[in-house]
Scaffold this active site. Structure first.
Site, PDB file in Angstrom:
ATOM      1  N   ASP A  55       0.840  -1.202   0.000  1.00  0.00           N
ATOM      2  CA  ASP A  55       0.000   0.000   0.000  1.00  0.00           C
ATOM      3  C   ASP A  55       0.876   1.254   0.000  1.00  0.00           C
ATOM      4  O   ASP A  55       0.366   2.375  -0.035  1.00  0.00           O
ATOM      5  CB  ASP A  55      -1.021  -0.005   1.152  1.00  0.00           C
ATOM      6  CG  ASP A  55      -0.386  -0.047   2.524  1.00  0.00           C
ATOM      7  OD1 ASP A  55       0.854  -0.138   2.622  1.00  0.00           O
ATOM      8  OD2 ASP A  55      -1.137   0.008   3.530  1.00  0.00           O
ATOM      9  N   SER A  56       2.201   1.051  -0.041  1.00  0.00           N
ATOM     10  CA  SER A  56       3.130   2.146  -0.343  1.00  0.00           C
ATOM     11  C   SER A  56       2.757   2.781  -1.684  1.00  0.00           C
ATOM     12  O   SER A  56       3.198   3.894  -1.983  1.00  0.00           O
ATOM     13  CB  SER A  56       4.571   1.634  -0.383  1.00  0.00           C
ATOM     14  OG  SER A  56       4.681   0.508  -1.236  1.00  0.00           O
ATOM     15  N   ASP A  95      -1.131  -6.184   0.004  1.00  0.00           N
ATOM     16  CA  ASP A  95      -1.451  -5.564   1.294  1.00  0.00           C
ATOM     17  C   ASP A  95      -2.944  -5.476   1.553  1.00  0.00           C
ATOM     18  O   ASP A  95      -3.721  -5.105   0.671  1.00  0.00           O
ATOM     19  CB  ASP A  95      -0.902  -4.130   1.318  1.00  0.00           C
ATOM     20  CG  ASP A  95       0.358  -4.013   2.137  1.00  0.00           C
ATOM     21  OD1 ASP A  95       0.525  -4.783   3.104  1.00  0.00           O
ATOM     22  OD2 ASP A  95       1.188  -3.150   1.808  1.00  0.00           O
ATOM     23  N   LYS A 136      -0.964  -9.421   3.203  1.00  0.00           N
ATOM     24  CA  LYS A 136      -0.134  -8.884   4.295  1.00  0.00           C
ATOM     25  C   LYS A 136      -0.999  -7.993   5.176  1.00  0.00           C
ATOM     26  O   LYS A 136      -1.784  -7.194   4.669  1.00  0.00           O
ATOM     27  CB  LYS A 136       1.051  -8.095   3.727  1.00  0.00           C
ATOM     28  CG  LYS A 136       1.937  -7.471   4.830  1.00  0.00           C
ATOM     29  CD  LYS A 136       3.305  -7.085   4.315  1.00  0.00           C
ATOM     30  CE  LYS A 136       3.377  -5.794   3.560  1.00  0.00           C
ATOM     31  NZ  LYS A 136       2.904  -4.603   4.311  1.00  0.00           N
ATOM     32  N   GLU A 145      -0.888  -5.610   8.881  1.00  0.00           N
ATOM     33  CA  GLU A 145       0.004  -4.971   9.856  1.00  0.00           C
ATOM     34  C   GLU A 145      -0.502  -5.153  11.282  1.00  0.00           C
ATOM     35  O   GLU A 145      -1.698  -5.034  11.538  1.00  0.00           O
ATOM     36  CB  GLU A 145       0.113  -3.469   9.555  1.00  0.00           C
ATOM     37  CG  GLU A 145       0.749  -3.163   8.219  1.00  0.00           C
ATOM     38  CD  GLU A 145       0.974  -1.672   7.964  1.00  0.00           C
ATOM     39  OE1 GLU A 145       0.803  -0.858   8.897  1.00  0.00           O
ATOM     40  OE2 GLU A 145       1.329  -1.329   6.814  1.00  0.00           O
ATOM     41  N   GLU A 187       9.931  -4.337   9.822  1.00  0.00           N
ATOM     42  CA  GLU A 187      10.369  -3.055   9.256  1.00  0.00           C
ATOM     43  C   GLU A 187      10.874  -2.099  10.335  1.00  0.00           C
ATOM     44  O   GLU A 187      10.265  -1.967  11.404  1.00  0.00           O
ATOM     45  CB  GLU A 187       9.175  -2.395   8.525  1.00  0.00           C
ATOM     46  CG  GLU A 187       9.509  -1.021   7.970  1.00  0.00           C
ATOM     47  CD  GLU A 187       8.472  -0.480   6.998  1.00  0.00           C
ATOM     48  OE1 GLU A 187       7.475  -1.179   6.712  1.00  0.00           O
ATOM     49  OE2 GLU A 187       8.683   0.647   6.506  1.00  0.00           O
TER      50      GLU A 187
HETATM   51  O1  KIV Z   1       3.621  -1.085   1.484  1.00  0.00           O
HETATM   52  C1  KIV Z   1       4.759  -1.539   1.323  1.00  0.00           C
HETATM   53  O2  KIV Z   1       5.403  -1.363   0.280  1.00  0.00           O
HETATM   54  C2  KIV Z   1       5.341  -2.300   2.412  1.00  0.00           C
HETATM   55  C3  KIV Z   1       6.807  -2.573   2.352  1.00  0.00           C
HETATM   56  C4  KIV Z   1       7.543  -1.333   2.659  1.00  0.00           C
HETATM   57  C5  KIV Z   1       7.217  -3.692   3.237  1.00  0.00           C
HETATM   58  O3  KIV Z   1       4.670  -2.646   3.333  1.00  0.00           O
END
Ligand code: KIV
Length: 276
Positions: free
Chosen positions: A55-56, A94, A123, A125, A193
């Site tokens: 989600d970056s 994510d 993924k 968090e 991270e």
């Molecule tokens: O959103 C993302 O790209 C991430 C990575 C930085 C691990 O969670």
């Protein structure tokens, strides 16, 4: 124009069990973000093990100030595009901010990201009790989970910025116990991270599942970076834990191949990319 990756050399597909074998055999896992089919095909061709639709994308693709505005529809859209560019690389995506609002929502999100968009793993968090319940519920339904601990970007307001986590004794113990808890809940891998190198090593040794670090030192079982950071094209200052692999090289493909080689040999990350 995006052209299907037909000329890529045949490679055995990376699977969730094969990641566990890699940890057991001490082979480093190479993970990199991708947000569209063309970059995904570059990762696949370079032999990257895991493509992460992070989600970056909210920050590096949409130009947002954080990952928080990214929606489930955005994640489904980008995950579908990346899926079409991959053949052997494993696709992880994510869960966006607040996908954990309730168990039904998290399960619906998992169904869309895996069933509709084509991810092999989601993924999520954190390690709060409701997250542990979500990890358990997803993995019970055969949706593999990548946990994410340490500097979890969706908690930016709680942390007061993007700050290294686990520096003090109690905070380090908390990260370690959270890592054991997500493993116990059923997580298949962990992204760790923004923690001190020594803590990255402790968590990696304590866990049976693979630990993929980003700003967590060289001792993790693998490494992940945001692709635009490692190509040196993210606006602003490059994060300390990243490296510009395109500098001095002629193409994106060469840069990704160099990143993969350096992760596998242990040359990246170096001490200068870690935190005390
Ligand atoms: O959103 C993302 O790209 C991430 C990575 C930085 C691990 O969670």
């Amino acid at each position: 124009m995006y052209v299907e990756n037909a000329s890529a050399p045949a490679r055995k597909p990376v699977t969730v069990p094969s990641l566990h074998v890699m940890k057991a055999e001490g082979r480093k896992i190479v993970m990199l973000t991708a947000y569209d089919a063309s970059f995904a095909a570059q990762l696949d061709h370079a032999g990257v093990d895991i493509a992460l639709v992070g989600d970056s994308l909210g920050m590096v693709v949409q130009g947002q100030r954080s990952t928080l505005p990214v929606t489930l529809d955005h994640m489904v859209y980008h995950t579908s595009m990346v899926a079409r560019g991959l053949s052997a690389t494993l696709l992880v995506t994510d869960m966006p901010f607040m996908a954990d609002r309730n168990l039904d929502y998290v399960l619906d999100a998992g169904a869309r990201l895996v069933g509709e968009a084509g991810a092999a793993m989601v993924k999520i968090e954190g390690a709060a009790p409701h997250i542990l319940e979500s990890i358990h519920a997803l993995t019970e339904r055969a949706i593999p989970v990548c946990a994410h601990l340490g500097l979890t970007p969706q908690s930016v307001h709680k942390f007061g910025g993007y700050r290294v986590q686990g520096r003090e004794h109690d905070a380090a113990e908390r990260v370690l116990s959270e890592a054991l808890a997500v493993q116990q809940a059923g997580a298949d891998i962990l992204v760790l991270e923004g923690v001190p190198t020594a803590l990255g090593e402790r968590v990696t040794q304590a866990l049976g599942i693979p630990v993929i670090g980003i700003g967590a030192g060289p001792h993790c079982d693998g490494q992940v970076l945001v692709i635009y950071d490692m190509l040196g094209i993210t606006p602003g200052k490059r994060p300390k834990f990243s490296k510009d692999f395109l500098a001095g090289r002629g193409s994106v493909q060469e840069a990704i191949a160099a990143y993969a080689a350096d992760v596998r040999s242990g040359a990246f990350p170096a001490a200068e990319h870690g935190y005390n």
